[in-house]
Design an enzyme around this catalytic site. Sequence first.
Site, PDB file in Angstrom:
ATOM      1  N   SER A 136       0.863  -1.173   0.000  1.00  0.00           N
ATOM      2  CA  SER A 136       0.000   0.000   0.000  1.00  0.00           C
ATOM      3  C   SER A 136       0.901   1.224   0.000  1.00  0.00           C
ATOM      4  CB  SER A 136      -0.889  -0.004   1.246  1.00  0.00           C
ATOM      5  OG  SER A 136      -1.349   1.297   1.562  1.00  0.00           O
ATOM      6  N   THR A 137       0.369   2.341  -0.473  1.00  0.00           N
ATOM      7  CA  THR A 137       1.123   3.598  -0.368  1.00  0.00           C
ATOM      8  C   THR A 137       1.543   3.844   1.066  1.00  0.00           C
ATOM      9  OG1 THR A 137       0.048   4.606  -2.278  1.00  0.00           O
ATOM     10  CG2 THR A 137       0.954   6.103  -0.638  1.00  0.00           C
ATOM     11  N   THR A 183      28.292  39.476  31.024  1.00  0.00           N
ATOM     12  CA  THR A 183      26.940  39.047  31.350  1.00  0.00           C
ATOM     13  C   THR A 183      26.028  40.253  31.186  1.00  0.00           C
ATOM     14  OG1 THR A 183      27.184  39.543  33.712  1.00  0.00           O
ATOM     15  CG2 THR A 183      27.794  37.328  32.996  1.00  0.00           C
ATOM     16  N   SER A 314      30.800  45.348   1.411  1.00  0.00           N
ATOM     17  CA  SER A 314      30.003  46.537   1.127  1.00  0.00           C
ATOM     18  C   SER A 314      30.345  47.095  -0.241  1.00  0.00           C
ATOM     19  CB  SER A 314      30.253  47.615   2.184  1.00  0.00           C
ATOM     20  OG  SER A 314      29.573  48.805   1.880  1.00  0.00           O
ATOM     21  N   SER A 315      29.307  47.614  -0.914  1.00  0.00           N
ATOM     22  CA  SER A 315      29.534  48.342  -2.158  1.00  0.00           C
ATOM     23  C   SER A 315      29.726  49.832  -1.886  1.00  0.00           C
ATOM     24  CB  SER A 315      28.334  48.145  -3.099  1.00  0.00           C
ATOM     25  OG  SER A 315      27.164  48.681  -2.500  1.00  0.00           O
ATOM     26  N   LYS A 320      35.318  47.047   4.012  1.00  0.00           N
ATOM     27  CA  LYS A 320      34.408  46.483   5.020  1.00  0.00           C
ATOM     28  C   LYS A 320      34.210  44.987   4.765  1.00  0.00           C
ATOM     29  CE  LYS A 320      29.880  47.389   7.153  1.00  0.00           C
ATOM     30  NZ  LYS A 320      29.180  46.119   6.926  1.00  0.00           N
TER      31      LYS A 320
END
Length: 431
Positions: A136-137, A183, A314-315, A320
């Site tokens: 069966s499936t 912390t 970065s463009s 960067k």
Amino acid sequence: MNYRYEKDVIGEEQIERDSLLGIHSARNIRIFKLGGWRLHRYATYIKMLLFIKKAAAIANRAAGDLNEKKAQTIIETCDLLLLTKHNDQFAVETLQGGGNIAVNLNINEVIANFANKEHSKKDLIDAINDVNLSQSTADVCRTAGNMAVYEELTKFQQQFAKLVESFQQKEKEFTGIASISRTCLQDGSKNDMGEFFSGYTAVLQRRYHRLESVYAQLLAINIGGTVIGDGEGASKNYQALIVESLITVSNMPLTSTTNKFDMAQNIDVHVEVSDQLNIVAEALIKIAKDLRLLSSGPETGFNELRLPQIVKGSSFFPGKINPVIPETVMQCCFEVGGLNYSIHRSSENGELNLNVFEGYAVFKLLDSIQLLTRAITLLNDYCIQGISVNSEQCKQYSESLIPSIVSVKEQFGYHAAEEYYKNILKKRDLK
């Protein structure tokens, strides 16, 4: 001349003449166009379906339910499909209702049509009566799903182990390098970078072992249970033979589930595996966030860690460099969380004798495993292995105000240290 036509009780379908598809697969492909989640995306799952069809032919032959010639044809066809792939023919949409019926029909039809190309009409293999005999499936697809998820998790664990090993190496490499703990994002005491990284190693090791203890459950399968678990439609001889046959074909340590009714109804094992993957993803998100913080700057951030430079950042800003690997891993883990949600919904929306959303859950689980496997491989290869420590910056932090206050407290007590701290602040204010 380039098409053939097949008919059933629903109607007629036009199919490319050389296609291995049958009427059910062709109709499914024509109607369901929801986003490209086609069966051929899941090569491991297809392999397991072919293993099951081969094993079923062997068991049916041994049980006396399928003649030698047809059984051998199905067996040889499955072997050829395993070698030649023909994955483009496994093209039904996996995102659909019907309890995975389209998937099982697709595999049956491809096997039958591939086999029939080489045989005369009197020896034709029927997709339902022969390839799907005693099955069966429900039991075919659930079994294939378990097997596929298990194999993909095995691959995942191999990459996961490499990531743990890299963190262990960095833990050793960074031992003895003093910096500062934080912390609530505020300065704390001195912190050994090796000890700090040991926390990452520990959580990943723990998740590795916990996942290992969970996914072994997938080796219990329900093949032979047919639709609802009672084995109706399969001979007793076949039911007695099929699991051992599948073990032989797949070389996997499978066992027959003790309750096939349970397996037809419930997919809580899928949920448990998905939950463990989601916890791994959450741990990775925490680590990736830390890496972004600790490498931030370089001039106005923490600047304690130096991540490998992978791509331009970065463009607009020359020079960067962004923490692209941790950020990519975080997004992959967000996706895992979403998939986990979907798997939970699949489990809770099953009803009565069969969870018809099992297939959806399996495909989402396979998506999750494969994505997380690629994510941890990316993290390991392009980030963790190349991380270094900015020792000079770390030393400066370790000798800053709060760590010195902690030293005073240990020598003279809390209140004396508090007064010492106030006096330093007063002097700074005067300046």
